[in-house]
Design a protein around this motif. Structure first.
Motif, short mmCIF file in Angstrom:
data_model
loop_
_atom_site.label_atom_id
_atom_site.label_comp_id
_atom_site.label_asym_id
_atom_site.label_seq_id
_atom_site.Cartn_x
_atom_site.Cartn_y
_atom_site.Cartn_z
N UNK A 125 1.12 7.42 4.67
CA UNK A 125 1.57 7.96 3.40
C UNK A 125 0.82 9.25 3.06
N UNK A 126 -0.49 9.27 3.34
CA UNK A 126 -1.28 10.45 3.00
C UNK A 126 -1.40 11.43 4.16
N UNK A 127 -0.71 11.12 5.23
CA UNK A 127 -0.69 11.99 6.39
C UNK A 127 -2.11 12.34 6.90
N UNK A 152 0.82 -1.21 0.00
CA UNK A 152 0.00 0.00 0.00
C UNK A 152 0.86 1.26 0.00
N UNK A 153 2.04 1.21 0.63
CA UNK A 153 2.81 2.46 0.69
C UNK A 153 3.42 2.80 -0.67
N UNK A 154 3.74 1.77 -1.47
CA UNK A 154 4.28 2.03 -2.80
C UNK A 154 3.19 2.62 -3.69
N UNK A 155 2.02 1.94 -3.72
CA UNK A 155 0.95 2.45 -4.57
C UNK A 155 0.52 3.84 -4.12
N UNK A 156 0.55 4.07 -2.81
CA UNK A 156 0.19 5.38 -2.28
C UNK A 156 1.12 6.46 -2.81
N UNK A 157 2.41 6.17 -2.76
CA UNK A 157 3.38 7.17 -3.23
C UNK A 157 3.23 7.40 -4.72
N UNK A 158 2.98 6.31 -5.48
CA UNK A 158 2.79 6.47 -6.92
C UNK A 158 1.56 7.33 -7.21
N UNK A 159 0.47 7.06 -6.49
CA UNK A 159 -0.75 7.86 -6.68
C UNK A 159 -0.48 9.33 -6.38
N UNK A 160 0.23 9.57 -5.28
CA UNK A 160 0.54 10.95 -4.90
C UNK A 160 1.38 11.63 -5.98
N UNK A 161 2.40 10.90 -6.46
CA UNK A 161 3.26 11.47 -7.50
C UNK A 161 2.46 11.84 -8.73
N UNK A 162 1.58 10.93 -9.14
CA UNK A 162 0.85 11.16 -10.38
C UNK A 162 -0.23 12.23 -10.22
N UNK A 163 -1.10 12.06 -9.24
CA UNK A 163 -2.31 12.89 -9.19
C UNK A 163 -2.17 14.12 -8.29
#
Lengths: 313, 323
Positions: A259-261, A144-155
């Protein structure tokens, strides 16, 4: 119906009792002196002793256990060791955020997982099926932390559609919802992967049933056959998985919350673990157990709504 | 002019050895008000024939490889799916063998019947419900008004079969396909269901294809009989003729194996079994089990007319009969 619910609620009591006992024992087995953790290495022996006494740690294990049980029954989860506020006020301050995240993630998981699973079943062993199976496998194996960071980076960082750090604005529901989108997608994608797989296999079983052929012999449209006759009969395993996953997601939300604080129970657990806050941990686990038991009860009630044969038993 | 005219129908299934025919070159005719019984052992291709006519076979594993099914001026074998949907349940109804599993367990019987009326006759829900009640009365389901909102598991097998029949005849179809509709039922219930089907046929002037392995049932319901073996019709004749003058050794075997009150002792089973779909058949498919086998049986016999409306696919039987 009401009698059934009452009976089921009665059955939850022994479960909660066992959970409470285990929680109490576990907290005592973990090495380390809470008084020392709270006061620090420099504390003198008298202060430590005084704190132990105030917390009741000097009493016998049995006495501690009995008073813990009695307090729990009365709904008193005690004082947090690290903050001195009541455990309940600590938990209730962040629980709504976690519940909101969990429900939103479940929504994402179901809305994405069920249709994709049904389509995969209909296109069995064709390209669409292989693609979904591959994607759901990827979804299951992605932390979940990897996908979270990827989502944050993209969107959030690139497209700037969503905030990087979720601000929690209680009185503005739109902003709150906006802040919820990325975290719930992150948590929901994993669930969608599970739901897709279960829906696919359950639907494959249903598609070969005699009543599906009857539905075709009646001249119904393909859409009606699949979504109205098929899906309803495939729902029981899907609801089971959704219920199970929903129950555990409160705990699983920790990585997403970090990840999303976002404030939430996940971060509270982490804090409690780090500071050896026994009472807060106990309280959290009891609230979890209660939550899981309630979700299971709801799942069982939903079975009765889906399949009339369940009610008859 | 017959209602349904099947000619040269060949249906194949996908096996690990490639596409293999389960039904070969079958010709059938059914008129209005007429009942054609298709008789044969399990695996003889009789159910596949019915499912092919309505195009209900699984799309991935089966295909109609040849032939035509002319019904009301259209060839069902070549209609697209949407056109077939408009015919299924409306012009052709179907009753299945297993009433215990043929109904959707999560829907009330009232809704399962009603949706046919909504779909094909465009009825509003309330009207469909009233018509459903009338249909349930017609198929003699006891106290229909009280039971219309019950689920299938609350009914016995015979009652469920009545529900399935109500569903199949809801739109007064011109043709009814009945695939062993009484096989799963008690003997007393069987007789009631057969009588009900006969009545409904007379009322609506339906043609009926009745699939069974039970020759006793054939005697009660059929006008004409087609005997199938290994995917082919081996004998066809009017019902009296089949019982009075069976020609194909397989038909005779079936009659010998049929229990009758006047000769319970000497039932004679046919030795061997129907060839599997994977086996390659050379010559007459029945030859390995046939008591009359001759050298010529390594060639496939044609379906020869041997009298008025009587045809047989056998070198020996066709020879004996003066043409």
């Amino acid at each position: 119906m009401l009698r059934y619910v009452a009976k089921r609620l009665l059955f939850t009591l022994p479960i909660l009792f066992v959970v409470a006992t285990c929680v109490f024992q576990l907290a005592r087995v973990v090495p380390g002196d809470p008084a020392l953790v709270i006061l620090g290495d420099q504390a003198n022996a008298e202060a430590l002793q005084a704190l132990r006494q105030r917390m009741g740690l000097d009493r016998s294990l049995m006495a501690q256990y009995l008073s813990f049980l009695w307090d729990t029954v009365r709904g008193d989860l005690g004082l947090s060791l690290s903050s001195n506020r009541t455990v309940w006020s600590e938990i209730s301050a962040v629980l709504p955020f976690t519940i909101e995240l969990t429900i939103a993630a479940t929504f994402v998981g179901v809305v994405l997982g069920v249709p994709v699973g049904v389509l995969a079943a209909l296109r069995r062993n064709r390209v669409a099926d292989y693609v979904t199976r591959l994607l759901s496998l990827a979804g299951l194996s992605f932390p979940a932390f990897v996908s979270g960071i990827l989502l944050l980076l993209a969107f959030a960082v690139q497209l700037r559609w969503f905030p990087v750090v979720s601000r929690i604005v209680i009185n503005d529901p739109l902003t709150r919802l906006h802040n919820l989108v990325l975290p719930s997608i992150n948590l929901g994608l994993i669930m969608a992967a599970y739901v897709t797989r279960v829906t696919r296999s359950s639907m494959l079983g249903v598609l070969t049933e005699d009543y599906m052929r009857t539905a075709r012999a009646k001249g119904l449209s393909r859409r009606r056959i699949v979504w109205s006759h098929g899906l309803r009969n495939a729902l029981i395993p899907i609801v089971t998985v959704v219920g199970l996953y929903f129950g555990t997601m409160i705990g699983n939300s920790v990585l997403t919350e970090i990840v999303f604080n976002r404030p939430g129970v996940g971060k509270l657990i982490l804090g409690a673990l780090q500071s050896r806050d026994y009472t807060l941990l106990q309280g959290l686990m009891i609230v979890f157990a209660f939550f899981v038991v309630m979700v299971n009860l709801c799942t069982d009630l939903v079975y009765g709504l889906i399949d009339p044969r369940v009610k008859a038993r | 002019m017959s209602l349904l005219s099947v000619s040269g129908l060949t249906t194949e299934f996908r096996t690990d050895a490639g596409w293999r025919a389960a039904v070969r070159d079958v010709d059938l005719e059914v008129g209005a008000n007429e009942t054609l019984a298709i008789v044969g052992e399990s695996g003889s291709g009789k159910s596949v024939t019915a499912l092919s006519i309505l195009r209900l076979l699984p799309e991935a594993g089966a295909r109609i490889a040849g032939g035509s099914c002319l019904f009301e001026g259209r060839d069902l074998a070549h209609l697209d799916e949407t056109a077939m949907q408009a015919i299924r349940g409306a012009r052709i109804g179907m009753v299945f063998q297993e009433p215990m599993t043929a109904l959707n367990p999560t829907m009330t019987i009232g809704n399962q019947i009603g949706e046919v009326l909504v779909r094909h006759r465009g009825m509003p829900r309330a009207e469909a419900r009233a018509e459903t009640l009338r249909l349930l009365e017609r198929v003699r389901l006891p106290s229909p008004a009280r039971r219309i909102d019950d689920y299938p598991h609350q009914f016995s097998g015979g009652m469920r079969q009545r529900v399935v029949i109500a569903m199949a005849i809801a739109c007064r179809p011109a043709l009814l396909l009945a695939d062993e509709p009484t096989t799963a039922l008690d003997v007393t219930i069987q007789a009631q269901i057969l009588r009900l089907l006969k009545e409904l046929q007379r009322e609506n002037g339906m043609g009926m294809i009745f699939i069974t392995h039970n020759l006793g049932v054939v005697a009660q319901i059929a006008d004409r009989v087609a005997v199938m073996y290994a995917g082919r019709i081996v004998e066809s004749a009017p019902v009296d003729e089949i019982f009075a003058r069976p020609l194909h050794p397989y038909t005779r075997g079936l009659l010998q194996a049929m229990p009758r009150h006047d000769r319970m002792q000497d039932l004679e089973p046919i030795p061997g079994a129907v060839p599997s779909i994977r086996e390659t058949i050379v010559g007459c498919a029945f030859a390995p089990r046939c008591p009359l086998r001759i050298a010529r049986c390594v060639e496939a016999p044609p379906l020869d007319a041997v009298g008025e409306n009587h045809a047989v696919r056998c070198w020996v039987a066709a020879e004996k009969v003066p043409a």
